[in-house]
Design a protein around this motif. Structure first.
Motif, PDB file in Angstrom:
ATOM      1  N   UNK A  16       0.870  -1.247   0.072  1.00 53.97           N
ATOM      2  CA  UNK A  16      -0.030   0.006   0.014  1.00 53.97           C
ATOM      3  C   UNK A  16       0.869   1.292   0.084  1.00 53.97           C
ATOM      4  N   UNK A  17       1.907   1.200   0.698  1.00 50.30           N
ATOM      5  CA  UNK A  17       2.825   2.418   0.989  1.00 50.30           C
ATOM      6  C   UNK A  17       3.539   2.695  -0.455  1.00 50.30           C
ATOM      7  N   UNK A  18       4.000   1.680  -1.160  1.00 52.38           N
ATOM      8  CA  UNK A  18       4.663   1.733  -2.303  1.00 52.38           C
ATOM      9  C   UNK A  18       3.564   2.221  -3.682  1.00 52.38           C
ATOM     10  N   UNK A  19       2.590   1.476  -3.521  1.00 46.31           N
ATOM     11  CA  UNK A  19       1.524   1.865  -4.606  1.00 46.31           C
ATOM     12  C   UNK A  19       0.754   3.193  -4.464  1.00 46.31           C
ATOM     13  N   UNK A  20       0.674   3.764  -3.076  1.00 51.03           N
ATOM     14  CA  UNK A  20      -0.264   4.771  -2.524  1.00 51.03           C
ATOM     15  C   UNK A  20      -1.679   4.525  -2.990  1.00 51.03           C
ATOM     16  N   UNK A  21      -2.063   3.146  -3.152  1.00 51.71           N
ATOM     17  CA  UNK A  21      -3.558   3.052  -3.399  1.00 51.71           C
ATOM     18  C   UNK A  21      -3.517   1.248  -3.114  1.00 51.71           C
ATOM     19  N   UNK A  22      -5.005   1.425  -2.400  1.00 50.08           N
ATOM     20  CA  UNK A  22      -5.302   0.256  -1.852  1.00 50.08           C
ATOM     21  C   UNK A  22      -5.579  -0.961  -3.074  1.00 50.08           C
ATOM     22  N   UNK A  23      -6.177  -0.219  -4.169  1.00 54.10           N
ATOM     23  CA  UNK A  23      -6.721  -0.831  -5.181  1.00 54.10           C
ATOM     24  C   UNK A  23      -5.630  -1.611  -5.954  1.00 54.10           C
ATOM     25  N   UNK A  25      -2.415  -1.927  -4.894  1.00 53.51           N
ATOM     26  CA  UNK A  25      -1.763  -2.743  -4.104  1.00 53.51           C
ATOM     27  C   UNK A  25      -2.583  -4.287  -4.103  1.00 53.51           C
ATOM     28  N   UNK A  26      -3.861  -4.003  -3.894  1.00 53.14           N
ATOM     29  CA  UNK A  26      -4.644  -5.398  -3.782  1.00 53.14           C
ATOM     30  C   UNK A  26      -4.731  -6.268  -5.195  1.00 53.14           C
ATOM     31  N   UNK A  27      -4.410  -5.473  -6.320  1.00 54.41           N
ATOM     32  CA  UNK A  27      -4.189  -6.126  -7.592  1.00 54.41           C
ATOM     33  C   UNK A  27      -2.804  -6.995  -7.595  1.00 54.41           C
ATOM     34  N   UNK A  28      -1.732  -6.238  -7.049  1.00 56.94           N
ATOM     35  CA  UNK A  28      -0.370  -6.507  -6.886  1.00 56.94           C
ATOM     36  C   UNK A  28      -0.262  -7.952  -6.066  1.00 56.94           C
ATOM     37  N   UNK A  30      -3.016  -9.802  -5.426  1.00 59.08           N
ATOM     38  CA  UNK A  30      -3.919 -10.665  -5.744  1.00 59.08           C
ATOM     39  C   UNK A  30      -4.899 -10.856  -4.439  1.00 59.08           C
ATOM     40  N   UNK A  31      -5.261  -9.859  -3.627  1.00 66.62           N
ATOM     41  CA  UNK A  31      -6.232 -10.068  -2.857  1.00 66.62           C
ATOM     42  C   UNK A  31      -7.237  -8.944  -2.891  1.00 66.62           C
ATOM     43  N   UNK A  32      -8.336  -8.713  -2.378  1.00 66.53           N
ATOM     44  CA  UNK A  32      -9.465  -8.015  -2.590  1.00 66.53           C
ATOM     45  C   UNK A  32      -8.951  -6.636  -1.973  1.00 66.53           C
ATOM     46  N   UNK A  33      -9.572  -5.563  -2.359  1.00 63.36           N
ATOM     47  CA  UNK A  33      -9.252  -4.327  -1.703  1.00 63.36           C
ATOM     48  C   UNK A  33      -9.748  -4.217  -0.157  1.00 63.36           C
ATOM     49  N   UNK A  34     -11.044  -4.644  -0.086  1.00 66.55           N
ATOM     50  CA  UNK A  34     -11.546  -4.981   1.437  1.00 66.55           C
ATOM     51  C   UNK A  34     -10.840  -5.878   2.330  1.00 66.55           C
ATOM     52  N   UNK A  35     -10.205  -6.944   1.815  1.00 68.48           N
ATOM     53  CA  UNK A  35      -9.496  -7.878   2.684  1.00 68.48           C
ATOM     54  C   UNK A  35      -8.018  -7.048   2.843  1.00 68.48           C
ATOM     55  N   UNK A  36      -7.398  -6.348   1.775  1.00 68.45           N
ATOM     56  CA  UNK A  36      -6.287  -5.652   2.080  1.00 68.45           C
ATOM     57  C   UNK A  36      -6.308  -4.595   3.304  1.00 68.45           C
ATOM     58  N   UNK A  37      -7.501  -3.768   3.278  1.00 66.81           N
ATOM     59  CA  UNK A  37      -7.622  -2.714   4.144  1.00 66.81           C
ATOM     60  C   UNK A  37      -7.744  -3.469   5.539  1.00 66.81           C
ATOM     61  N   UNK A  38      -8.592  -4.446   5.713  1.00 67.69           N
ATOM     62  CA  UNK A  38      -8.754  -5.044   7.046  1.00 67.69           C
ATOM     63  C   UNK A  38      -7.327  -5.555   7.564  1.00 67.69           C
ATOM     64  N   UNK A  39      -6.162  -6.128   6.533  1.00 70.07           N
ATOM     65  CA  UNK A  39      -5.001  -6.524   6.941  1.00 70.07           C
ATOM     66  C   UNK A  39      -4.285  -5.361   7.501  1.00 70.07           C
ATOM     67  N   UNK A  40      -4.238  -4.055   6.814  1.00 67.25           N
ATOM     68  CA  UNK A  40      -3.374  -2.909   7.236  1.00 67.25           C
ATOM     69  C   UNK A  40      -4.144  -2.586   8.316  1.00 67.25           C
ATOM     70  N   UNK A  41      -5.536  -2.412   8.828  1.00 65.83           N
ATOM     71  CA  UNK A  41      -6.091  -2.165  10.047  1.00 65.83           C
ATOM     72  C   UNK A  41      -5.882  -2.826  11.163  1.00 65.83           C
ATOM     73  N   UNK A  42      -5.513  -4.240  11.013  1.00 60.85           N
ATOM     74  CA  UNK A  42      -5.022  -5.077  11.803  1.00 60.85           C
ATOM     75  C   UNK A  42      -3.659  -4.541  12.476  1.00 60.85           C
ATOM     76  N   UNK A  43      -2.812  -4.476  11.412  1.00 62.52           N
ATOM     77  CA  UNK A  43      -1.435  -4.026  11.638  1.00 62.52           C
ATOM     78  C   UNK A  43      -1.332  -2.970  12.596  1.00 62.52           C
ATOM     79  N   UNK A  44      -2.311  -1.819  12.265  1.00 61.19           N
ATOM     80  CA  UNK A  44      -2.291  -0.814  13.079  1.00 61.19           C
ATOM     81  C   UNK A  44      -2.935  -0.883  14.474  1.00 61.19           C
ATOM     82  N   UNK A  45      -3.839  -1.918  14.481  1.00 59.87           N
ATOM     83  CA  UNK A  45      -4.361  -2.229  15.981  1.00 59.87           C
ATOM     84  C   UNK A  45      -3.558  -2.913  16.645  1.00 59.87           C
TER      85      UNK A  45
END
Length: 285
Positions: A16-23, A25-28, A30-45
């Motif tokens: 996400x940091x490299x692409x500056x985009x969840x969509x 980064x998700x394509x790179x 190969x996971x959905x944008x919601x799943x990627x967003x949840x993973x980053x949110x988990x890390x922040x938590x």
């Protein structure tokens, strides 16, 4: 860093940091944008800190996120280097039914082997999906529309243009080109096991009436050479097939042939993921 932080969290954040985009980064990844967003949110938590600013139209890192990115990238580099050491002597079995797409295949294999230290074993089989189901392969290169068998996943890479092929004795050999809509008027030689073009390629009611069935590429090629009918294949065949009795004819209006990688869901997950990453990077450049 919390002991509950996993490599998937770091890889998601770095993408996400490299692409500056969840969509993107998700394509790179190969996971959905919601799943990627949840993973980053988990890390922040887990860290108890906000790493990504989602308030703007573009994804931006917070100050903490920028500092954490440097360390996360160092961790992932160290892990990748360790995997490369451990991967030396390890093999990944890549199956295909006939000519591999070039130069994609050669560049992908080289990139993967240099990054991991593992060795790609290239295996030609008439039915790569069946070999994958039997566990004889780790990844299969498959052309045409693919429905991934149970226990596997498919990743579309790119599309190849199609070309017609006929016997030197065929009337088509003296034509300048063939239109896709007119191709169904000719007897069509089909590889029923791993062919990319068959009666299924046309809508019902518009399909070729005369079909000559073969079960592998060599049978298909020799049947075309014997003037049993015409064939339609990806353009790579024109560049790499040398047969004195066949001629290739430009094909207009034809839908492209998809190229996909089908891989086991389990097995050597790390090596498979690294190969898929190399494959996607090569396909998009």
């Amino acid at each position: 860093m919390s002991k509950d932080v996993e490599l998937r969290h770091l890889r998601a954040f770095v993408a996400v940091a490299r692409c500056r985009s969840f969509s993107r980064a998700g394509e790179e990844l190969r996971i959905t944008q919601p799943a990627l967003s949840r993973t980053v949110a988990q890390l922040e938590g887990l860290l108890g800190a906000r790493l990504v600013d989602r308030s703007s139209r573009h994804v931006e890192l917070t100050g903490t996120g920028a500092e954490f990115l440097v360390q996360a990238e160092r961790v992932l580099v160290a892990v990748d280097e360790a995997l490369a050491v451990a991967g030396r002597g390890v093999t990944l079995r890549l199956g295909f039914s006939w000519l591999l797409p070039d130069p994609w295949a050669q560049r992908t294999v080289r990139r993967f082997e240099e990054a991991t230290g593992a060795v790609v074993v290239l295996t030609r089989v008439d039915d790569p999906l069946e070999a994958l189901r039997r566990g004889a392969l780790d990844i299969a290169v498959v052309r045409g529309d693919v429905e991934a068998p149970p226990g596997t996943r498919a990743l579309h890479l790119f599309d190849e243009p199609r070309v017609a092929v006929c016997s030197e004795d065929s009337e088509l050999a003296r034509a300048g080109c063939l239109d896709w809509a007119d191709a169904r008027e000719w007897p069509l030689v089909v590889n029923t096991v791993s062919g990319t073009t068959g009666p299924w390629s046309w809508p019902a009611g518009q399909r070729p009436e005369r079909i000559v069935e073969t079960s592998n590429y060599d049978e298909w090629l020799e049947s075309v050479a014997a003037n049993r009918g015409i064939g339609i294949v990806p353009e790579v065949a024109r560049r790499r097939t040398r047969h004195p009795a066949v001629r290739f004819v430009p094909l207009t209006g034809a839908p492209p042939a998809p190229v996909s990688l089908v891989h086991l869901s389990g097995g050597r997950r790390v090596l498979i993921r690294r190969f898929l990453e190399a494959a996607v990077r090569t396909a998009t450049r």
